[in-house]
Design an enzyme around this catalytic site. Structure first.
Site, mmCIF file in Angstrom:
data_model
loop_
_atom_site.group_PDB
_atom_site.id
_atom_site.type_symbol
_atom_site.label_atom_id
_atom_site.label_comp_id
_atom_site.label_asym_id
_atom_site.label_seq_id
_atom_site.Cartn_x
_atom_site.Cartn_y
_atom_site.Cartn_z
ATOM 1 N N LYS A 82 -0.458 7.867 -71.558
ATOM 2 C CA LYS A 82 0.403 7.788 -70.379
ATOM 3 C C LYS A 82 -0.506 7.690 -69.161
ATOM 4 C CE LYS A 82 4.896 8.293 -69.320
ATOM 5 N NZ LYS A 82 6.101 7.862 -70.027
ATOM 6 N N GLY A 179 25.888 10.874 -67.575
ATOM 7 C CA GLY A 179 24.979 9.880 -67.024
ATOM 8 C C GLY A 179 25.357 8.488 -67.491
ATOM 9 N N VAL A 183 21.197 3.268 -69.654
ATOM 10 C CA VAL A 183 21.412 3.569 -71.070
ATOM 11 C C VAL A 183 22.826 4.104 -71.298
ATOM 12 C CG1 VAL A 183 20.630 4.885 -73.063
ATOM 13 C CG2 VAL A 183 18.957 4.113 -71.368
HETATM 14 P P1 NAD Z 1 19.327 5.671 -64.947
HETATM 15 O O1 NAD Z 1 18.609 6.182 -63.748
HETATM 16 O O2 NAD Z 1 19.711 4.234 -65.008
HETATM 17 O O3 NAD Z 1 20.662 6.527 -65.200
HETATM 18 C C1 NAD Z 1 20.745 7.887 -65.008
HETATM 19 C C2 NAD Z 1 22.190 8.172 -64.604
HETATM 20 O O4 NAD Z 1 22.357 9.584 -64.552
HETATM 21 C C3 NAD Z 1 22.560 7.635 -63.228
HETATM 22 O O5 NAD Z 1 23.775 6.921 -63.303
HETATM 23 C C4 NAD Z 1 22.683 8.890 -62.375
HETATM 24 O O6 NAD Z 1 23.618 8.756 -61.327
HETATM 25 C C5 NAD Z 1 23.138 9.892 -63.411
HETATM 26 N N1 NAD Z 1 22.929 11.272 -63.030
HETATM 27 C C6 NAD Z 1 21.926 11.840 -62.340
HETATM 28 N N2 NAD Z 1 22.120 13.155 -62.191
HETATM 29 C C7 NAD Z 1 23.279 13.439 -62.826
HETATM 30 C C8 NAD Z 1 24.003 14.641 -63.049
HETATM 31 N N3 NAD Z 1 23.587 15.812 -62.577
HETATM 32 N N4 NAD Z 1 25.153 14.556 -63.742
HETATM 33 C C9 NAD Z 1 25.591 13.394 -64.237
HETATM 34 N N5 NAD Z 1 24.937 12.215 -64.044
HETATM 35 C C10 NAD Z 1 23.795 12.255 -63.353
HETATM 36 O O7 NAD Z 1 18.407 6.072 -66.183
HETATM 37 P P2 NAD Z 1 18.431 5.446 -67.642
HETATM 38 O O8 NAD Z 1 17.392 4.399 -67.737
HETATM 39 O O9 NAD Z 1 19.826 5.163 -68.043
HETATM 40 O O10 NAD Z 1 17.882 6.685 -68.490
HETATM 41 C C11 NAD Z 1 18.708 7.823 -68.760
HETATM 42 C C12 NAD Z 1 17.886 8.903 -69.413
HETATM 43 O O11 NAD Z 1 17.327 8.402 -70.636
HETATM 44 C C13 NAD Z 1 16.695 9.393 -68.591
HETATM 45 O O12 NAD Z 1 16.492 10.753 -68.866
HETATM 46 C C14 NAD Z 1 15.532 8.586 -69.150
HETATM 47 O O13 NAD Z 1 14.290 9.264 -68.982
HETATM 48 C C15 NAD Z 1 15.904 8.511 -70.611
HETATM 49 N N6 NAD Z 1 15.336 7.360 -71.322
HETATM 50 C C16 NAD Z 1 15.609 6.093 -70.904
HETATM 51 C C17 NAD Z 1 15.081 5.009 -71.587
HETATM 52 C C18 NAD Z 1 15.383 3.586 -71.168
HETATM 53 O O14 NAD Z 1 15.141 2.665 -71.953
HETATM 54 N N7 NAD Z 1 15.906 3.369 -69.965
HETATM 55 C C19 NAD Z 1 14.277 5.215 -72.720
HETATM 56 C C20 NAD Z 1 14.037 6.529 -73.149
HETATM 57 C C21 NAD Z 1 14.573 7.596 -72.438
#
Ligand code: NAD
Length: 345
Positions: A82, A179, A183
């Protein structure tokens, strides 16, 4: 060129820790290679306003180790690494800084592949990629990893449902998706298509409204997610969502979602098991994104990605055969430690 690369003493059990500095472009980055036993290290680059370098080192080492486990479990032929850039991504980042970061990655001669993480966009990676072929996750490469992450979570969730409810059919199952970002929304769509009854929660009201309109979801206020009667909880927002305090109120019998570091502490894993709630470890089920990035590293196609997604679901099934007796995170960690020991031998 003002880039200097300095090897720092890595923590015990880590292979390499490098400090890269380029004052001309305001770059201070830390790159950590936790393990290259299974292949070159791969893991994203995070830009964050750490209070000092010690905080950045603590974060990069923790994240690098996590990547070893995630990449191993996903069967990617990649080790764990990382990088972090110290600074405010909105204020301090420049194309010159990202190119300097690319030169730092290049200096590691392919022992580390970088990609996007918090604070770093595909556009930023494109700047880094001007200086190194070891920057991936580009728009014209494997593209947005989120749909792959969602598909991986969905497949694992079905395996989990089969184990917990004796039937992988999700028709009528009440699933709370926390959320609805990249994803979470994609996962919610898949769940809806599979016949699940959705309850959704997000601080972004537009996303909640979209899910209510298009997926017949019911909305749940963000501070009340432990109140509804549900079968499955899918955390797809932030880390640390499950705590000693709230798990006693969780009605779900299965937890499977994309968010990283869902358990506030390892002890929460034991508490979930004691309560008869099956937890599918986050780093196992959310590996679809890194699988997609790995396809770019290895020059592979969609069929390769799909095979790897099948494999993570198979590993979940394998883990669940022992889940009645032991904490699932411990089972997953031990599976990886065995793979590493075998590869090292
Ligand atoms: P994103 O930022 O697109 O979505 C996160 C969502 O969570 C947003 O819509 C935000 O408004 C919402 N949110 C924030 N605080 C909140 C709360 N207190 N209550 C409810 N909703 C809330 O992120 P993402 O890319 O969709 O990723 C989501 C999670 O999955 C993250 O933890 C990320 O680290 C993990 N992740 C993502 C990927 C990927 O491919 N994008 C891969 C592995 C892990």
């Amino acid at each position: 060129m003002t880039l200097t690369i300095t090897d720092l003493t890595p923590p015990e059990g880590f292979e390499r820790l490098v400090r890269a500095a380029d004052p001309e472009h305001g770059l201070i980055a830390l790159i950590c290679l936790h393990s290259t036993v299974l292949g070159p290290a791969a893991g994203g680059c995070r830009m964050w306003a750490y209070p000092d370098e010690d905080a950045a080192i603590a974060d990069v080492t923790r994240l690098a180790r996590g990547m070893t486990y995630k990449n191993a479990m996903a069967g990617l032929g990649l080790g764990g690494g990382k990088s972090v850039i110290i600074g405010d991504a909105r204020r301090d980042k420049t194309p010159g800084m990202m190119r300097a970061f690319g030169r730092a990655v290049d200096a590691l001669k392919g022992s580390y592949y970088t990609a996007e993480d918090v604070g770093i966009s595909p556009q930023d990676m494109a700047h880094a990629a001007q200086e190194t072929r070891y920057a991936v996750g580009l728009s014209e490469g494997s593209g947005d990893p989120s749909p792959w992450t969602a598909e991986g979570v969905f497949r694992c969730l079905r395996v989990g449902a089969g184990h917990v409810f004796g039937d992988a059919d999700l028709t009528g199952r009440r699933v709370l998706v926390q959320g609805l970002g990249h994803v979470g929304m994609s996962l919610a769509q898949k769940l809806h298509q599979a016949g699940a009854q959705l309850i959704v929660s997000d601080i972004n009201q537009a996303a909640v409204q979209q899910a209510c309109d298009e997926l017949h979801a019911a909305a749940c206020p963000t501070d009340q997610i432990f109140q509804p009667q549900i079968d499955i909880f899918a955390p797809c927002a932030l880390g640390g969502v499950l705590t000693q305090d709230n798990v006693p109120h969780l009605s779900a019998r299965l937890v499977c979602g994309a968010a990283n570091n869902q358990l506030a502490t390892p002890a929460v894993g034991s508490l979930l098991r004691e309560r008869g709630i099956t937890y599918l470890p986050d780093y196992v089920v959310n590996a679809g994104g890194i699988i997609s990035v790995a396809s770019e590293i290895h020059g592979q196609d969609d069929a390769w990605r799909r095979t790897r997604l099948d494999q993570i679901a198979e590993r979940v099934a394998q883990m669940l055969t022992q889940a009645r007796l032991r904490d699932t995170t411990r089972i997953a960690d031990e599976m990886v430690e065995q793979m590493l020991a075998q590869a090292a031998a």
